[in-house]
Design a protein around this motif. Structure first.
Motif, PDB file in Angstrom:
ATOM      1  N   UNK A   6     -45.969  28.936 -24.042  1.00  0.00           N
ATOM      2  CA  UNK A   6     -44.943  29.933 -24.401  1.00  0.00           C
ATOM      3  C   UNK A   6     -43.690  29.873 -23.534  1.00  0.00           C
ATOM      4  N   UNK A   7     -43.539  28.795 -22.792  1.00  0.00           N
ATOM      5  CA  UNK A   7     -42.296  28.579 -22.065  1.00  0.00           C
ATOM      6  C   UNK A   7     -41.302  27.924 -23.008  1.00  0.00           C
ATOM      7  N   UNK A   8     -40.057  27.843 -22.574  1.00  0.00           N
ATOM      8  CA  UNK A   8     -39.032  27.191 -23.360  1.00  0.00           C
ATOM      9  C   UNK A   8     -38.345  26.177 -22.447  1.00  0.00           C
ATOM     10  N   UNK A   9     -38.257  24.937 -22.916  1.00  0.00           N
ATOM     11  CA  UNK A   9     -37.592  23.892 -22.149  1.00  0.00           C
ATOM     12  C   UNK A   9     -36.286  23.553 -22.844  1.00  0.00           C
ATOM     13  N   UNK A  10     -35.211  23.532 -22.064  1.00  0.00           N
ATOM     14  CA  UNK A  10     -33.885  23.217 -22.586  1.00  0.00           C
ATOM     15  C   UNK A  10     -33.454  21.889 -21.965  1.00  0.00           C
ATOM     16  N   UNK A  11     -33.120  20.920 -22.825  1.00  0.00           N
ATOM     17  CA  UNK A  11     -32.645  19.619 -22.371  1.00  0.00           C
ATOM     18  C   UNK A  11     -31.147  19.531 -22.575  1.00  0.00           C
ATOM     19  N   UNK A  12     -30.509  18.849 -21.646  1.00  0.00           N
ATOM     20  CA  UNK A  12     -29.078  18.600 -21.733  1.00  0.00           C
ATOM     21  C   UNK A  12     -28.848  17.096 -21.620  1.00  0.00           C
ATOM     22  N   UNK A  13     -27.937  16.573 -22.400  1.00  0.00           N
ATOM     23  CA  UNK A  13     -27.509  15.184 -22.285  1.00  0.00           C
ATOM     24  C   UNK A  13     -25.987  15.164 -22.274  1.00  0.00           C
ATOM     25  N   UNK A  14     -25.437  13.994 -22.138  1.00  0.00           N
ATOM     26  CA  UNK A  14     -23.981  13.785 -22.132  1.00  0.00           C
ATOM     27  C   UNK A  14     -23.300  14.484 -20.954  1.00  0.00           C
ATOM     28  N   UNK A  15     -24.044  14.732 -19.892  1.00  0.00           N
ATOM     29  CA  UNK A  15     -23.471  15.392 -18.719  1.00  0.00           C
ATOM     30  C   UNK A  15     -23.028  14.428 -17.645  1.00  0.00           C
ATOM     31  N   UNK A  16     -23.543  13.198 -17.711  1.00  0.00           N
ATOM     32  CA  UNK A  16     -23.224  12.187 -16.706  1.00  0.00           C
ATOM     33  C   UNK A  16     -22.365  11.117 -17.360  1.00  0.00           C
ATOM     34  N   UNK A  26     -34.204  22.429 -17.876  1.00  0.00           N
ATOM     35  CA  UNK A  26     -34.732  23.592 -17.188  1.00  0.00           C
ATOM     36  C   UNK A  26     -35.757  24.236 -18.114  1.00  0.00           C
ATOM     37  N   UNK A  27     -36.783  24.765 -17.499  1.00  0.00           N
ATOM     38  CA  UNK A  27     -37.851  25.423 -18.236  1.00  0.00           C
ATOM     39  C   UNK A  27     -37.895  26.878 -17.801  1.00  0.00           C
ATOM     40  N   UNK A  28     -37.899  27.761 -18.779  1.00  0.00           N
ATOM     41  CA  UNK A  28     -37.972  29.192 -18.495  1.00  0.00           C
ATOM     42  C   UNK A  28     -39.098  29.821 -19.293  1.00  0.00           C
ATOM     43  N   UNK A  29     -39.568  30.931 -18.798  1.00  0.00           N
ATOM     44  CA  UNK A  29     -40.632  31.666 -19.493  1.00  0.00           C
ATOM     45  C   UNK A  29     -40.230  33.129 -19.537  1.00  0.00           C
ATOM     46  N   UNK A  30     -40.377  33.716 -20.704  1.00  0.00           N
ATOM     47  CA  UNK A  30     -40.133  35.145 -20.845  1.00  0.00           C
ATOM     48  C   UNK A  30     -41.338  35.913 -20.354  1.00  0.00           C
TER      49      UNK A  30
END
Length: 81
Positions: A6-16, A26-30
């Motif tokens: 039940x966590x949520x992982x957010x991926x980012x690309x195109x930053x480098x 980053x992974x967050x959990x409510x």
């Protein structure tokens, strides 16, 4: 992406600019029964991530947290990390 626990992982690309495929995440959990979130993981580490999470919990603005994380990942790349 929602994970199995039940966590949520957010991926980012195109930053480098030097390595466009490089992934940041980053992974967050409510917290159950609450609108509060907990930062579980941040890769690579962002020094301000805890501060961003506290602000998110104060304001209940998860989208602002995500934007700040992306900006911090880009800054890490610009500083050579």
């Amino acid at each position: 992406m929602k994970t199995e626990d039940t966590s949520m992982k957010v991926w980012f690309t195109l930053g480098d600019a030097c390595e466009m495929d490089r992934e940041f995440s980053c992974t967050i959990r409510g917290e159950e029964g609450s609108t509060r979130y907990q930062l579980i993981e941040c890769e690579p580490a962002v020094r301000e991530a805890g501060e961003y999470m506290r602000e998110c919990n104060r304001t209940d603005d998860l989208s602002k947290f995500v934007r700040k994380m992306r900006t911090s990942f880009v800054r890490l790349c610009e500083s050579g990390n």
